[in-house]
Design an enzyme around this catalytic site. Structure first.
Site, PDB file in Angstrom:
ATOM      1  N   GLY A  85       0.519  -0.949   0.041  1.00  0.00           N
ATOM      2  CA  GLY A  85       0.091  -0.199  -0.168  1.00  0.00           C
ATOM      3  C   GLY A  85       0.919   1.190   0.014  1.00  0.00           C
ATOM      4  O   GLY A  85       2.472   2.313   0.347  1.00  0.00           O
ATOM      5  N   ASP A 180       5.090  -7.670   5.217  1.00  0.00           N
ATOM      6  CA  ASP A 180       4.912  -8.919   4.538  1.00  0.00           C
ATOM      7  C   ASP A 180       6.128  -8.417   3.662  1.00  0.00           C
ATOM      8  O   ASP A 180       6.339  -9.961   2.884  1.00  0.00           O
ATOM      9  CB  ASP A 180       3.496  -9.006   3.727  1.00  0.00           C
ATOM     10  CG  ASP A 180       2.439  -9.301   4.515  1.00  0.00           C
ATOM     11  OD1 ASP A 180       3.086  -9.922   6.091  1.00  0.00           O
ATOM     12  OD2 ASP A 180       1.160  -9.517   4.618  1.00  0.00           O
ATOM     13  N   LYS A 206       8.103   0.654   5.783  1.00  0.00           N
ATOM     14  CA  LYS A 206       7.280   1.668   4.786  1.00  0.00           C
ATOM     15  C   LYS A 206       5.818   0.793   5.354  1.00  0.00           C
ATOM     16  O   LYS A 206       5.330  -0.109   5.255  1.00  0.00           O
ATOM     17  CB  LYS A 206       6.816   1.708   3.736  1.00  0.00           C
ATOM     18  CG  LYS A 206       5.647   1.929   2.906  1.00  0.00           C
ATOM     19  CD  LYS A 206       5.317   0.894   1.833  1.00  0.00           C
ATOM     20  CE  LYS A 206       4.167  -0.384   2.598  1.00  0.00           C
ATOM     21  NZ  LYS A 206       3.546  -1.193   1.866  1.00  0.00           N
ATOM     22  N   THR A 207       4.806   1.697   5.612  1.00  0.00           N
ATOM     23  CA  THR A 207       3.312   1.618   5.536  1.00  0.00           C
ATOM     24  C   THR A 207       2.255   2.450   6.976  1.00  0.00           C
ATOM     25  O   THR A 207       2.708   2.825   7.636  1.00  0.00           O
ATOM     26  CB  THR A 207       2.585   0.618   6.390  1.00  0.00           C
ATOM     27  OG1 THR A 207       1.175  -0.292   6.771  1.00  0.00           O
ATOM     28  CG2 THR A 207       3.679  -0.319   8.056  1.00  0.00           C
TER      29      THR A 207
HETATM   30  P1  FBP Z   1      -0.011  -2.207   3.625  1.00  0.00           P
HETATM   31  O1  FBP Z   1       0.812  -2.706   5.218  1.00  0.00           O
HETATM   32  O2  FBP Z   1       0.644  -2.817   2.089  1.00  0.00           O
HETATM   33  O3  FBP Z   1       1.394  -0.731   3.775  1.00  0.00           O
HETATM   34  O4  FBP Z   1      -1.249  -1.116   3.395  1.00  0.00           O
HETATM   35  C1  FBP Z   1      -1.650  -0.916   4.249  1.00  0.00           C
HETATM   36  C2  FBP Z   1      -2.913  -0.662   3.823  1.00  0.00           C
HETATM   37  O5  FBP Z   1      -3.568   0.357   3.652  1.00  0.00           O
HETATM   38  C3  FBP Z   1      -3.950  -1.131   5.281  1.00  0.00           C
HETATM   39  O6  FBP Z   1      -4.124  -0.111   6.083  1.00  0.00           O
HETATM   40  C4  FBP Z   1      -5.395  -1.595   4.133  1.00  0.00           C
HETATM   41  O7  FBP Z   1      -6.044  -2.947   4.632  1.00  0.00           O
HETATM   42  C5  FBP Z   1      -4.797  -2.175   2.639  1.00  0.00           C
HETATM   43  O8  FBP Z   1      -3.273  -1.397   2.411  1.00  0.00           O
HETATM   44  C6  FBP Z   1      -5.353  -2.048   1.778  1.00  0.00           C
HETATM   45  O9  FBP Z   1      -5.245  -2.765   0.415  1.00  0.00           O
HETATM   46  P2  FBP Z   1      -4.952  -1.954  -1.084  1.00  0.00           P
HETATM   47  O10 FBP Z   1      -4.262  -0.755  -1.455  1.00  0.00           O
HETATM   48  O11 FBP Z   1      -4.813  -3.007  -1.881  1.00  0.00           O
HETATM   49  O12 FBP Z   1      -6.581  -1.836  -0.664  1.00  0.00           O
END
Ligand code: FBP
Length: 559
Positions: A85, A180, A206-207
């Site tokens: 994300g 991940d 990152k997140t």
């Molecule tokens: P990451 O853990 O990859 O940084 O993603 C965070 C996030 O924004 C979560 O909060 C959310 O549940 C998910 O991505 C949504 O995923 P997508 O962008 O695939 O809809």
């Protein structure tokens, strides 16, 4: 009037010069990596060591002042990919890495794989040029090279990665990702060592979810900006609710499993109810008990003539409610086991009834008792890492339906006579690509620059860390933390696998304890805080503000 496609704020923001920690401002030959003792993984040491025979136990690296003649002088070619994300500050990681590499040698080059891990599998990339990069400095988003969620796991995929790194003569790869993606980076570092390939793999934390942290990684990048954006929106809703006094606003906030975002936004806005998934799990609460807790506050407020309020719901809430989690785990297994059969169903209803037939009676009853659209959302495809895509499950609507039902019952019993009008919101995507706050702009730039140093000193299998974040950027400390130190074992897709575990809200933490002390006051009164938009210019008290979570966890917030 001339029409431009760049806003005034973008023009001003482009001039922002991120502040590097003092240690990274030195000439590179005067930055010495100090190595600590061999490390152990956080748990399951024996099993992790078996998986990571070549990279297990590396020492923590800290950059200190000192002569360093062994830093790489030869020209290097580095690649970067953004994974998972979006999070505010990604472009500054690229900028910091680029500047660090160029500072060492003008001939060093950086390429960006396009669309996340898919880019490296398909060998699709672009060279990062100073001219284009300059347009992206201090901007939000990952649009310069984009991102993706492909998981690199099969031996064929690892082999293509190896071949593509060879074809492009890449010396080092920087993977910007969450738990991940960094687990993937750890496996890749091990694989390349096993194949005797002299290539560095470095990760960047990152997140926006804030669930990738430890003693070295005090926060993941993006959490600061995203929570500031959500707090602005929630604060505005609080004021709206307090002005018209006629709606209950149910606000679901992103954050995947962990409730860090919700807790942080709770502190910044002080709404009437803040649900924390981890607490619900610890108390082993059922869905009806969660609903009962909400109903209790609604009734109390209603008796005081207040048929309005704001409730924050973490998007991962459902996974913490034991009976729902049991259902999700069973559904995960069914979706994997019957993947081929399920593909043949044309209608979602047929798919659902097939799945219900495979569940135990208890879970099948629960599935049927859920509102139809929620039950459908439960059986949507999982993400490439096997996780439920919680951002697609409208938990706030589920809660509203159940609260409505309960209030009707209480009305019939003469125990409630108020009004319950609701508005729902989901804030997630709104915050992930915001213009990074000063904190995130500085932090990400330093993470990227520091990654260049790890590479130039030949460290592979490390995550770039910048710590001491409650202090001003110049005093931040930098180095590398071995991936294997962060690993544990977890069941994924039915198998035990080494993973960097998501860090959930710690119920013994200072921040959670502080929340417990305050929440009753928030429930019954209107103690709302309006944090307003992120400030990029102006007094330091607002431009350099760090998260309440960091302040509580590192003891700088007044109790
Ligand atoms: P990451 O853990 O990859 O940084 O993603 C965070 C996030 O924004 C979560 O909060 C959310 O549940 C998910 O991505 C949504 O995923 P997508 O962008 O695939 O809809």
């Amino acid at each position: 009037m001339e029409i431009s496609n760049v806003s005034e704020i973008q023009i001003e923001r482009a001039k922002f010069k991120p502040i590097l920690p003092n240690i990274l401002r030195r000439r590179l030959v005067f930055i010495k990596p100090a190595k600590g003792k061999p490390t152990e993984s956080v748990a399951n040491q024996k099993k992790i060591q078996e998986f990571f025979r070549n990279t297990y136990g590396l020492p923590v690296v800290t950059f200190k002042k000192g002569l360093n003649l062994s830093i790489k002088k030869k020209v290097v070619k580095v690649a970067i990919l953004l994974s998972g994300g979006q999070a505010p500050g990604g472009h500054n990681v690229i900028a910091g890495l680029f500047d660090g590499l160029k500072k060492a040698n003008k001939k060093n080059t950086l390429i960006g794989y396009l669309g996340g891990p898919t880019g490296i599998l398909k060998n699709k990339y672009k060279e990062i040029s100073k001219k284009v990069l300059n347009k992206y400095r201090n901007t939000g988003g990952f649009d310069y090279i984009q991102t993706g969620r492909t998981k690199i796991e099969s031996s064929e995929q690892f082999c293509s990665v190896k071949n593509n790194l060879e074809i492009c003569k890449i010396d080092a790869l920087v993977i910007v990702g969450g738990d991940d993606s960094n687990t993937n980076a750890a496996v890749l570092a091990e694989y390349l060592k096993q194949e005797s390939m002299d290539k560095c793999i470095v990760g960047i934390p990152k997140t926006i979810d804030g669930d990738l942290k430890n003693q070295f990684v005090e926060t993941s990048f993006g959490f600061d900006t995203a929570t500031k954006i959500y707090s602005e929106l929630v604060g505005n809703i609080c004021r709206d609710a307090n002005s018209s006094r006629k709606y209950w606003h149910f606000v679901r906030l992103m954050g995947r499993s962990a409730s860090h975002i919700t807790l942080e936004v709770g502190f910044k806005t002080q709404p009437n109810i803040v649900l924390i998934g981890e607490e619900i799990l610890a108390k082993n609460m059922t869905l009806s008990e969660v609903v009962e807790g909400i109903v209790d506050v609604i009734i109390k407020r209603s008796r005081n003539g207040k048929n309005f309020g704001i409730i924050l719901v973490p998007e991962g809430l459902i996974e913490f409610i034991s009976e729902i989690n049991e259902l999700i785990v069973a559904l995960n297994d069914i979706l994997v086991e019957y993947a081929d059969v399920l593909l043949k169903f044309c209608s979602i209803e047929d798919r659902k009834s097939f799945i219900c037939g495979k569940l135990t009676q208890k879970l099948s009853n629960l599935m049927v008792s859920l509102p139809a659209e929620i039950a459908t959302q439960f059986i949507l495809d999982r993400d490439p890492h096997g996780n439920v895509i919680v951002s697609l499950i409208e938990t706030e609507k589920l809660l509203i339906k159940m609260v409505q039902k309960r209030l009707m019952e209480l009305k019939k019993e003469g125990k409630y006579s108020g009004k319950f009008a609701t508005i729902t919101h989901f804030f997630g995507y709104e915050g992930r690509c915001g213009i990074p706050s000063n904190f995130d702009a500085n932090y990400t730039y330093a993470l990227g620059y520091n990654a260049a140093l790890l590479i130039l000193n030949g460290f592979s299998g490390y995550m770039s860390y910048i710590k001491n974040l409650v202090q001003p950027p110049k005093q931040w400390e930098c180095g590398g933390v071995p991936f294997t130190m962060m690993l544990d074992m977890e069941k994924r897709d039915g198998k035990e696998k080494p993973v960097i575990k998501k860090v959930l809200v710690d119920l013994n933490s200072k921040s959670f304890k502080e929340f417990i002390k305050r929440r009753d006051n928030w429930a019954n009164n209107e103690m709302y805080i309006f944090s307003g938009p992120i400030q990029y210019f102006g007094p330091k008290t607002v431009t350099e503000m760090i998260t309440k979570t960091l302040q509580y966890e590192h003891n700088t917030q007044k109790q």
